[in-house]
Design an enzyme around this catalytic site. Structure first.
Site, PDB file in Angstrom:
ATOM      1  N   ASP A 196       2.612  -1.386   1.778  1.00 12.62           N
ATOM      2  CA  ASP A 196       3.826  -0.946   1.499  1.00 12.62           C
ATOM      3  C   ASP A 196       4.744  -1.696   2.368  1.00 12.62           C
ATOM      4  O   ASP A 196       4.560  -2.095   3.582  1.00 12.62           O
ATOM      5  CB  ASP A 196       4.071   0.645   1.705  1.00 12.62           C
ATOM      6  CG  ASP A 196       5.289   1.149   1.406  1.00 12.62           C
ATOM      7  OD1 ASP A 196       5.847   0.798   0.182  1.00 12.62           O
ATOM      8  OD2 ASP A 196       6.157   1.589   2.266  1.00 12.62           O
ATOM      9  N   ASP A 220       8.935  -0.814   2.710  1.00 10.06           N
ATOM     10  CA  ASP A 220      10.165  -0.117   3.140  1.00 10.06           C
ATOM     11  C   ASP A 220       9.385   0.955   4.057  1.00 10.06           C
ATOM     12  O   ASP A 220       8.651   1.758   3.444  1.00 10.06           O
ATOM     13  CB  ASP A 220      10.909   0.355   2.118  1.00 10.06           C
ATOM     14  CG  ASP A 220      11.515  -0.710   1.314  1.00 10.06           C
ATOM     15  OD1 ASP A 220      12.515  -1.348   1.831  1.00 10.06           O
ATOM     16  OD2 ASP A 220      11.478  -0.785   0.139  1.00 10.06           O
TER      17      ASP A 220
END
Length: 809
Positions: A165, A167
């Site tokens: 991932d 953010d």
């Protein structure tokens, strides 16, 4: 392919004639055979009355594909009651790879349909395999082939797949223009912390599509982390940001495209805007896939997940791409422990991704998120509303400048501390920026350094287990010493022996907090399902048991604040540790049980209750297992099985062929299990075997039974051991009622006494030497085999046990 009858026909049908023969070419919508069916119709009887009568109607069945007939599966006169395969047809193209509604191999339009079409050809390839293209689809067989090839490639290089991932996992981004101003101001106290912030602009993004500047801070140690991890994993990006956003971030963290390549999946191709799905990238299986993400709820707490602590460099901003995701569950934190960062105050209550928003707008977003969560995020209207909410959150960051507001709050606190003046006077808009003294932005994060160690451990344990399975699958040393021939290396032998990350991960995580039984107090909002809250699901993956009430089995009380009823109750139990929420969070993020002393919650003297003595009635009642505890235990067992990928029919550690082989060896080694120690204690003694003397007692009892029952048939019975066992099974008396009232221990002692003391019948009967043939050679062989197996296990297993023990310390 096999042509199957559709369920829409009027069954039963009777085949009357076949119009095509094997070898004939057939086109789509061309008749293949005639059949008749019977149905009830309404007709007139000539007198103006309507009557229902049964009629037979002839109908032809038409082909739905082009090709050449290979073989008929039905014959003339057959009566068919349900959908079955009627014909095998060799198609010139199976249309297993499609692009934009066209077959990628023959170019045929897959969206064509006619009156005879039950399922369109586009459904032959429903699986999206490409990261960056949703129009390229493949069939299930083609997807399996592609994934198997990928797994062989990864196994040959001893790599796994890692889904990353963006953010708040490896970066933190904001659109607050205050960052750009601080980067240009050398006198600003945050100037040094912003020295390595990267900047890019998305032209078609931001309010009014006028373009928006993004400021990206890389998590400390990211470059070395990705470089080291790429040697053990093949890296994939999975983000809820747009495709353009993901590609710009990838160009920053991987400018040469050596780490991620084109393996980037954004929300534009994800297929869902409320959750992430691992099968979008790996549709066949996820055995070799690991996930790192700062949120577990979007993955539905997949056992493949390693949850990392969120990276928040820009204070109060959060995840700028989280408007499409469900809101995070807020945890109550103890106010007695100073927080490392300044309090967000009232600003935290009315913000969307860090920007100030109106109360009615906030409630509208919450309602929208609930609707999208229920609807799956596929509704175009909801998609547009989500896009508007995302644009609104960016606009608030650009216009309201939350970072500047927080910096001014810190400056006001500094001025008030020095001069004692009212803090409101320092909030004037004309405040000189050069007066900033307290820097807002700090970067002491060390998460990636610890995460690299955890990934190394998962990688090592996976391939250690793979090597063990591979050694056993190829025979191993025992098979070589026995003279058995090792099986040949088939093409897919390695894939059958591949372990599952869903089995490897729990073996590492669950021992961390096994034995911890905790109760929450002031941590979760009222009305929250304690067992299914995010913090509870995360803790359960590490072996924690969650309880609703405090009792003698409770080991920890995790309190979000002081002076609660549960805190007062917990003080009465001497062994219960009353800790802050941070203790649990640090244990979960660091994958080890930390000492409780630094996290103990200060208890007010008035809240300390009267201690409960170990012999008291309350302690005794608390040690009993209540219905809530039973439900908790059942849920823990179910979650353990779920995290391990085990169900009621799952073989443990080996497949069906290996299971059958083990059963055959056990059956050959142990022999028949229908013998009993005595007539009255058969059920108890079957459950409590005595391996050292079992065969000896069985042989002695066999001889006693033969001598007592029918001495004249001694030679015949001893000559057929199978006949002897069958005879005893028929003569066995059912003493279950007698055994049921006695305890297992007493029954076992009674059986031993009967085996040692001869009965009255045996005492009256002269003792004669038995003619039962002995088998010393067979017993020696069995004993030798057991010693060899024990030696091999002693030589191999302890090393692994010591390694695991050292890692868990």
């Amino acid at each position: 392919m096999l042509l199957r009858l559709p369920p829409s026909l009027h069954y039963p049908i009777t085949v009357t004639s076949l119009l095509k023969q094997p070898g004939d070419a057939v086109e789509r919508d061309e008749a293949l055979f005639w059949y008749v069916y019977q149905t009830t119709v309404t007709e007139g009887d000539g007198l103006g009355n309507k009557v229902e009568v049964k009629r037979k109607f002839p109908t032809k069945f038409e082909s739905t594909v082009d090709g050449e007939i290979v073989q008929w599966k039905v014959a003339k006169g057959d009566v068919i009651d349900e959908p079955v395969d009627v014909l095998e047809i060799d198609e010139p193209c199976a249309h297993e790879v499609q692009f934009g509604g066209l077959c990628a191999e023959c170019g045929k339009d897959m969206t064509e349909s006619s009156y005879n079409t039950e399922v369109t050809d586009i459904m032959r390839a429903p699986i999206q395999m490409a990261h960056d293209n949703t129009t390229l689809t493949v069939s299930a067989r083609e997807a399996t082939r592609v994934e198997e090839d990928a797994k062989r490639r990864l196994l040959s290089t001893r790599k796994l797949s890692l889904v990353v991932d963006l953010d708040q996992t490896i970066i933190h981004a904001t659109v607050d223009p205050t960052v750009g101003e601080w980067m240009q101001d050398k006198d600003n106290p945050n100037y040094q912390a912003l020295s390595d912030v990267r900047v890019f602009q998305l032209v078609d993004d931001g309010p009014g599509m006028r373009g928006c500047w993004y400021y990206v801070k890389l998590r400390p140690g990211l470059e070395s982390f990705l470089e080291n991890v790429s040697e053990m994993f093949e890296l994939h990006i999975y983000t809820m940001g747009t495709r353009s956003y993901a590609q710009h971030i990838a160009s920053i963290i991987d400018p040469d495209r050596k780490l991620f390549g084109d393996r980037i999946l954004s929300r534009d191709e994800s297929g869902s805007l409320t959750a992430k799905n691992l099968h979008r990238l790996f549709p066949v299986d996820t055995k070799m896939v690991v996930i790192i993400d700062d949120r577990g709820d979007v993955w539905r707490w997949s056992p493949n997940l390693i949850k990392v602590s969120p990276y928040e460099f820009f204070v109060g901003i959060g995840d700028i791409n989280s408007s499409f995701l469900p809101k995070k569950q807020e945890l109550g934190k103890s106010g007695d422990k100073p927080a490392p960062k300044p309090s967000k105050g009232a600003l935290e209550e009315h913000h969307v991704n860090g920007a100030t928003a109106k109360t009615d707008e906030q409630s509208e977003v919450s309602t929208l998120e609930q609707l999208v969560t229920m609807g799956g995020g596929d509704n175009p209207r909801l998609l547009q509303e989500q896009s508007d909410a995302q644009e609104e959150s960016i606009m608030h960051q650009v216009e309201d400048r939350p970072l500047l507001q927080k910096q001014r709050e810190l400056d006001a606190e500094d001025d008030a501390a020095e001069s004692g003046s009212d803090s409101s006077s320092s909030m004037d808009e004309s405040q000189d920026m050069s007066k900033h003294r307290h820097h807002l932005l700090e970067d002491n994060d060390r998460e990636l350094f610890d995460l690299e160690v955890r990934l190394e451990r998962v990688h090592r344990n996976f391939f250690d287990e793979y090597d063990r399975q591979k050694s056993r699958g190829l025979g191993g040393r025992v098979a070589a010493l026995r003279g058995e021939k090792a099986p040949s290396k088939e093409k897919d032998v390695d894939l059958k022996l591949v372990p599952d990350i869903k089995d490897i991960m729990p073996l590492i995580k669950r021992p961390v907090l096994t034995g911890v039984v905790l109760v929450f107090s002031g941590v979760l909002p009222l009305g929250t399902d304690t067992q299914n809250a995010d913090i509870s699901l995360w803790a359960k993956s590490f072996g924690v048991a969650i309880s609703q009430k405090i009792n003698g089995r409770t080991t920890h009380l995790v309190a979000g604040r002081n002076r609660t009823a549960k805190v007062r109750e917990a003080t009465r139990y001497s062994k219960i540790q009353i800790v802050t929420t941070q203790w649990l969070l640090d244990c979960l993020t660091q994958w080890k049980r930390l000492p409780e002393e630094p996290y103990l919650l200060p208890v007010h003297p008035e809240d300390r209750g009267e201690p409960i003595s170990p012999d008291s009635k309350e302690m005794a009642e608390g040690s009993w297992i209540s219905s809530d505890d039973e439900a908790m235990a059942e849920s823990v067992d179910e979650e353990m099985s779920q995290f391990a990928g085990i169900d009621a029919t799952s073989p443990i550690g080996y497949d069906e062929e290996q299971q059958a082989a083990v059963h055959d060896e056990l059956k050959e080694f142990l022999g028949s299990d229908d013998e009993s120690e005595s007539d009255t204690d058969v059920s108890v003694l079957d459950e409590i075997p005595s391996p050292g003397k079992k065969r000896k007692r069985e042989e002695d009892e066999s001889a006693d039974d033969v001598e007592t029952d029918n001495p004249s048939e001694e030679v015949d019975v001893h000559g057929s051991r199978l006949a002897q066992r069958i005879k005893r099974s028929y003569e066995r008396s059912t003493g279950l009622k007698e055994v049921a009232s006695a305890g297992v221990e007493s029954a076992f002692k009674q059986a031993q006494a009967q085996a040692q003391v001869p009965s009255d019948t045996d005492a009256d009967t002269p003792e004669e030497p038995t003619s039962q043939p002995q088998e010393p050679v067979e017993e020696d062989d069995d004993e030798l085999e057991r010693e060899m197996m024990a030696a091999f296990e002693d030589g191999e297993e302890p090393a692994d046990d010591e390694k695991i023990a050292n890692e868990n310390e």
